[in-house]
Every structure is written in structure tokens, then in C-alpha cells.
Design a protein around this motif. Structure first.
Motif, short mmCIF file in Angstrom:
data_model
loop_
_atom_site.label_atom_id
_atom_site.label_comp_id
_atom_site.label_asym_id
_atom_site.label_seq_id
_atom_site.Cartn_x
_atom_site.Cartn_y
_atom_site.Cartn_z
N VAL A 85 0.81 -1.23 -0.12
CA VAL A 85 -0.07 -0.11 0.17
C VAL A 85 0.82 1.29 0.11
O VAL A 85 1.78 1.19 0.65
CB VAL A 85 -0.99 -0.01 1.24
CG1 VAL A 85 -1.76 1.46 1.41
CG2 VAL A 85 -1.83 -1.11 1.23
N VAL A 86 0.59 2.30 -0.94
CA VAL A 86 1.19 3.47 -0.93
C VAL A 86 0.39 4.53 -0.68
O VAL A 86 -0.76 4.75 -1.17
CB VAL A 86 1.96 3.50 -2.32
CG1 VAL A 86 2.58 4.96 -2.51
CG2 VAL A 86 2.97 2.50 -2.60
N SER A 87 1.05 5.51 0.19
CA SER A 87 0.17 6.73 0.15
C SER A 87 1.35 8.01 -0.12
O SER A 87 2.42 7.82 0.43
CB SER A 87 -0.44 6.89 1.55
OG SER A 87 -1.27 8.03 1.75
N VAL A 88 0.83 9.14 -0.34
CA VAL A 88 1.63 10.50 -0.51
C VAL A 88 1.09 11.26 0.29
O VAL A 88 -0.05 11.92 -0.02
CB VAL A 88 1.87 10.58 -1.94
CG1 VAL A 88 2.86 12.12 -2.25
CG2 VAL A 88 2.19 9.61 -2.80
N GLU B 32 7.69 1.68 5.05
CA GLU B 32 8.91 2.45 4.70
C GLU B 32 8.59 3.93 4.50
O GLU B 32 7.40 4.04 4.18
CB GLU B 32 9.20 1.59 3.55
CG GLU B 32 10.77 1.66 3.30
CD GLU B 32 11.26 0.84 1.75
OE1 GLU B 32 12.16 1.34 1.12
OE2 GLU B 32 10.32 -0.11 1.52
N THR B 33 9.34 4.61 5.00
CA THR B 33 9.26 6.25 4.75
C THR B 33 10.18 6.79 3.61
O THR B 33 11.25 6.46 3.77
CB THR B 33 9.33 6.81 5.94
OG1 THR B 33 8.30 6.38 6.81
CG2 THR B 33 8.95 8.11 5.80
N LYS B 34 9.57 7.32 2.80
CA LYS B 34 10.52 7.79 1.68
C LYS B 34 10.13 9.37 1.44
O LYS B 34 9.17 9.74 2.15
CB LYS B 34 10.27 6.99 0.33
CG LYS B 34 10.29 5.57 0.41
CD LYS B 34 11.82 5.15 0.03
CE LYS B 34 11.96 3.74 -0.38
NZ LYS B 34 13.10 3.57 -1.33
N SER B 35 10.92 9.83 0.62
CA SER B 35 10.27 11.23 0.12
C SER B 35 10.35 11.38 -1.33
O SER B 35 10.81 10.45 -2.14
CB SER B 35 11.80 12.21 0.51
OG SER B 35 12.71 11.84 -0.30
N PRO B 36 9.61 12.45 -1.90
CA PRO B 36 9.49 12.46 -3.07
C PRO B 36 10.84 12.33 -4.05
O PRO B 36 10.93 12.14 -5.32
CB PRO B 36 8.74 14.05 -3.49
CG PRO B 36 8.01 14.01 -2.27
CD PRO B 36 8.94 13.41 -1.24
N ALA B 37 11.89 12.94 -3.32
CA ALA B 37 13.14 12.89 -4.09
C ALA B 37 13.87 11.69 -4.21
O ALA B 37 14.59 11.41 -5.43
CB ALA B 37 14.12 14.08 -3.11
N ASP B 38 13.37 10.80 -3.44
CA ASP B 38 13.83 9.38 -3.83
C ASP B 38 13.25 8.80 -5.02
O ASP B 38 13.83 7.81 -5.51
CB ASP B 38 13.25 8.54 -2.36
CG ASP B 38 13.88 8.80 -1.18
OD1 ASP B 38 15.22 9.29 -1.47
OD2 ASP B 38 13.29 8.45 -0.14
#
Length: 190
Positions: free
Chosen positions: A1-4, A141-147
């Protein structure tokens, strides 16, 4: 599952994991981002994760724009079925049935495919307490848009939001004759 979205979006990801998702990815941003930026982020996630079926909601709750699924399909060059009320997976094919003005339309897509869902697709269910507890232990997992090579700055800015103008209350009539008389003399539409 992905959320922004902001850190608080973890709550929705955990809810999805309590309903059966194995793991979650939060692309954390506090910036106001538009549909194109979200689609670009999801494109990066899809390229990294290689799913064969990408399910998205029909519309976002924030801007109600119904754009991300279509933009993602264009960015990936993948087939898409929108407003799905029935989804059937058969090998490397996905059949999507949707309601259109004239009835039902069914399209067949090759995988990987993007499907945006309609309310009629399933009956909402609730997570059981043991599954809610298990969801806390599943990886998030926590990512950033820059990833994903995306800058979080949107080209759109919300200037203001205001409610529609107040309307006068309607008038109830007791008969068809009274309605016709009001339409003729007051509204002057017939």
C-alpha cells in the motif's frame, strides 16, 4: 500500500495493512502537491516494485480531481480501466467492467495495468482487532518525493476555498395546478 502525504497518512496505511496488505510505503511530504507530482511519485514506486496490477481510488479526497490514475497510465504507457465496478484477473489479462451512460462497458487490459475503482467494486469491511495489532508489526517504509526524482513543489496553488452562496428555501405546492400557476406567473418559465 502506498500513500503520498504527511506523516499522519501512516494511519491509513496501517488500516490497509490490518485489512491484508503485507507492507506499506509512505512518501512523506508536507508540501501541497498536485496530481501530476503524485503520478510521477507513483511511477517511481511502480518501476521499483514492479506490480502487475495497480489499484487506485477514483478520486482524491483533497481535490476530487480524478486525474492521478490516468496520468500514471500515460507516464507508464500502461493500459488503464477507470471507474471499475467489477475487476477480474485471468493470468496476464485484467477485465474491468464499468458503468457508462448506456449500461455496462467491459475492457480487457494486459498487465501491468492500472485500475481506478468505483464505490460499487466491493463491500467495505472492517479490520478485526488481532489484525490491527499485527499491522503494527508489518513493515512501513518512509520515503521522500526526491527518492523518486520528483520535486514536491506543485505548479498549482490553492488561493482560497469558500462555500457556495446561500440559496433561498424552496416553496412547496399542494397541487399540480398551483405548480403550473407559479411557473407561469412567478417564474415565467412557461
Amino acid at each position: 500500500v502506498v500513500s503520498v502525504g504527511p506523516k499522519e497518512a501512516q494511519e491509513q496505511i496501517r488500516s490497509a495493512m490490518a485489512l491484508g496488505a503485507d507492507r506499506g510505503i509512505l512518501v512523506e511530504t508536507t508540501d501541497e502537491i498536485g496530481a501530476l507530482e503524485v503520478a510521477k511519485i507513483l511511477k517511481g514506486v511502480v518501476e521499483q516494485e514492479q506490480p502487475q496490477l495497480i489499484l487506485l481510488g477514483k478520486q482524491a479526497i483533497d481535490d476530487d480531481s480524478n486525474q492521478v490514475g490516468q496520468m500514471l497510465g500515460a507516464l507508464l504507457g500502461a493500459g488503464q480501466g477507470t471507474f471499475a465496478s467489477v475487476v477480474t484477473v485471468n493470468g496476464d489479462k485484467v477485465q474491468v467492467t464499468r458503468e457508462v451512460d448506456g449500461g455496462l462497458q467491459t475492457v480487457e487490459l494486459n498487465t501491468p495495468a492500472i485500475v481506478t475503482t468505483d464505490l460499487r467494486l466491493n463491500e467495505p469491511r472492517y479490520a478485526a482487532l488481532p489484525n490491527i495489532m499485527k499491522a503494527r508489526k508489518k513493515p512501513l517504509e518512509t520515503k521522500s518525493p526526491a527518492d523518486y526524482g520528483v520535486t514536491a513543489a506543485s505548479k498549482l496553488k490553492t488561493v482560497k476555498v469558500e462555500p457556495p452562496a446561500e440559496r433561498k428555501a424552496g416553496v412547496q405546492v399542494k397541487s399540480v395546478d398551483e405548480l403550473v400557476e407559479k411557473l407561469k406567473n412567478e417564474a415565467k418559465v412557461i
